[in-house]
Design a protein around this motif. Structure first.
Motif, PDB file in Angstrom:
ATOM      1  N   SER A 129      28.372  19.603  26.212  1.00  0.00           N
ATOM      2  CA  SER A 129      29.402  18.562  26.293  1.00  0.00           C
ATOM      3  C   SER A 129      29.729  18.236  27.739  1.00  0.00           C
ATOM      4  O   SER A 129      29.786  17.057  28.131  1.00  0.00           O
ATOM      5  N   ARG A 130      29.905  19.274  28.553  1.00  0.00           N
ATOM      6  CA  ARG A 130      30.228  19.043  29.967  1.00  0.00           C
ATOM      7  C   ARG A 130      29.046  18.386  30.687  1.00  0.00           C
ATOM      8  O   ARG A 130      29.230  17.522  31.525  1.00  0.00           O
ATOM      9  N   THR A 131      27.835  18.783  30.337  1.00  0.00           N
ATOM     10  CA  THR A 131      26.648  18.184  30.957  1.00  0.00           C
ATOM     11  C   THR A 131      26.589  16.693  30.667  1.00  0.00           C
ATOM     12  O   THR A 131      26.372  15.870  31.564  1.00  0.00           O
ATOM     13  N   PHE A 132      26.802  16.312  29.412  1.00  0.00           N
ATOM     14  CA  PHE A 132      26.696  14.902  29.066  1.00  0.00           C
ATOM     15  C   PHE A 132      27.889  14.101  29.558  1.00  0.00           C
ATOM     16  O   PHE A 132      27.754  12.913  29.871  1.00  0.00           O
ATOM     17  N   GLU A 133      29.050  14.730  29.694  1.00  0.00           N
ATOM     18  CA  GLU A 133      30.165  14.040  30.349  1.00  0.00           C
ATOM     19  C   GLU A 133      29.792  13.731  31.793  1.00  0.00           C
ATOM     20  O   GLU A 133      30.036  12.629  32.285  1.00  0.00           O
ATOM     21  N   ALA A 134      29.201  14.714  32.470  1.00  0.00           N
ATOM     22  CA  ALA A 134      28.777  14.523  33.858  1.00  0.00           C
ATOM     23  C   ALA A 134      27.689  13.460  33.954  1.00  0.00           C
ATOM     24  O   ALA A 134      27.689  12.644  34.888  1.00  0.00           O
ATOM     25  N   LEU A 135      26.762  13.463  33.012  1.00  0.00           N
ATOM     26  CA  LEU A 135      25.707  12.442  33.011  1.00  0.00           C
ATOM     27  C   LEU A 135      26.292  11.044  32.835  1.00  0.00           C
ATOM     28  O   LEU A 135      25.872  10.092  33.492  1.00  0.00           O
ATOM     29  N   LEU A 136      27.251  10.916  31.950  1.00  0.00           N
ATOM     30  CA  LEU A 136      27.849   9.605  31.700  1.00  0.00           C
ATOM     31  C   LEU A 136      28.674   9.113  32.883  1.00  0.00           C
ATOM     32  O   LEU A 136      28.936   7.913  33.007  1.00  0.00           O
ATOM     33  N   ASN A 137      29.082  10.031  33.761  1.00  0.00           N
ATOM     34  CA  ASN A 137      29.813   9.642  34.967  1.00  0.00           C
ATOM     35  C   ASN A 137      28.887   9.135  36.070  1.00  0.00           C
ATOM     36  O   ASN A 137      29.353   8.577  37.053  1.00  0.00           O
ATOM     37  N   LEU A 138      27.585   9.342  35.916  1.00  0.00           N
ATOM     38  CA  LEU A 138      26.629   8.860  36.912  1.00  0.00           C
ATOM     39  C   LEU A 138      26.458   7.355  36.766  1.00  0.00           C
ATOM     40  O   LEU A 138      26.606   6.806  35.672  1.00  0.00           O
ATOM     41  N   PRO A 139      26.085   6.687  37.847  1.00  0.00           N
ATOM     42  CA  PRO A 139      25.818   5.246  37.748  1.00  0.00           C
ATOM     43  C   PRO A 139      24.633   4.983  36.809  1.00  0.00           C
ATOM     44  O   PRO A 139      23.723   5.811  36.702  1.00  0.00           O
ATOM     45  N   PRO A 140      24.639   3.839  36.141  1.00  0.00           N
ATOM     46  CA  PRO A 140      23.568   3.519  35.184  1.00  0.00           C
ATOM     47  C   PRO A 140      22.164   3.590  35.783  1.00  0.00           C
ATOM     48  O   PRO A 140      21.226   4.018  35.112  1.00  0.00           O
TER      49      PRO A 140
END
Length: 151
Positions: A129-140
Motif C-alpha cells: 500500500s505504501r509503495t503504490f501510494e508513493a508510486l502514485l505521488n510520482l509524476p505521470p
C-alpha cells in the motif's frame, strides 16, 4: 576379462579428473567465501528484506531519484516491519515447539499457521500500500516507465 587402458589415455583421464575436481572445489570455496562475507559484513542496505523485495522490481524501470523517493516513504514503515518480524519469529518458535511435542496438537498448529499467515499478509499489505501510494505521488512521465515489460 580386465578392462585395459593405455598409459597415455589413463594419464589424460587422470588429468581431466584433477581439473574437474579443482573446478568443483573452487566453486564451493568461492560460494562459501561469498556467503561468509555477506554474513559477516552484511549488506549495505539495512532495510528489511520485504522492503528490498518490493523495491527490486521497480529499480530497472524507474529513475534513481524516483526509487529514492519511494524508499524514503517506505523507511517510515521500518520500525513497524521490524516489530512484525519479531512477532513472526516468536510465532515460528512457538510453532516449532508445538510441532516438536510428542503428541502434536493439530488444532493449535493450524491456529499458529493461521496467525503467521495473517501477520505476513498484514505486513505485505502495509508495504505494498505504501509503495503504490508513493508510486502514485510520482509524476505521470516517471510512472509511464512501469508500463514497459520487465527485462
Amino acid at each position: 576379462m580386465a578392462f585395459k587402458i593405455e598409459p597415455k589415455t589413463r594419464r589424460t583421464l587422470l588429468w581431466g579428473l584433477l581439473v574437474v575436481s579443482l573446478a568443483v572445489n573452487a566453486f564451493f570455496i568461492g560460494a562459501t567465501v561469498t556467503d561468509l562475507a555477506r554474513f559477516r559484513l552484511g549488506s549495505e542496505d539495512k532495510s528489511p528484506r520485504i522492503i528490498r523485495t518490493e523495491l527490486r522490481w521497480l529499480k530497472d524501470r524507474l529513475s534513481p531519484d524516483a526509487i529514492d523517493s519511494i524508499e524514503t516513504q517506505l523507511n517510515v514503515l521500518k520500525p513497524d516491519i521490524l516489530a512484525r518480524l519479531d512477532r513472526l519469529k516468536t510465532l515460528r518458535g512457538e510453532l516449532n515447539a508445538l510441532v516438536a511435542a510428542p503428541t502434536p496438537d493439530k488444532a493449535a498448529i493450524d491456529a499458529h499457521l493461521r496467525n503467521i499467515r495473517i501477520e505476513v499478509g498484514a505486513m505485505q499489505e502495509q508495504v505494498q500500500s505504501r509503495t503504490f501510494e508513493a508510486l502514485l505521488n510520482l509524476p505521470p512521465e516517471q510512472r509511464a516507465a512501469l508500463a514497459r515489460p520487465a527485462n
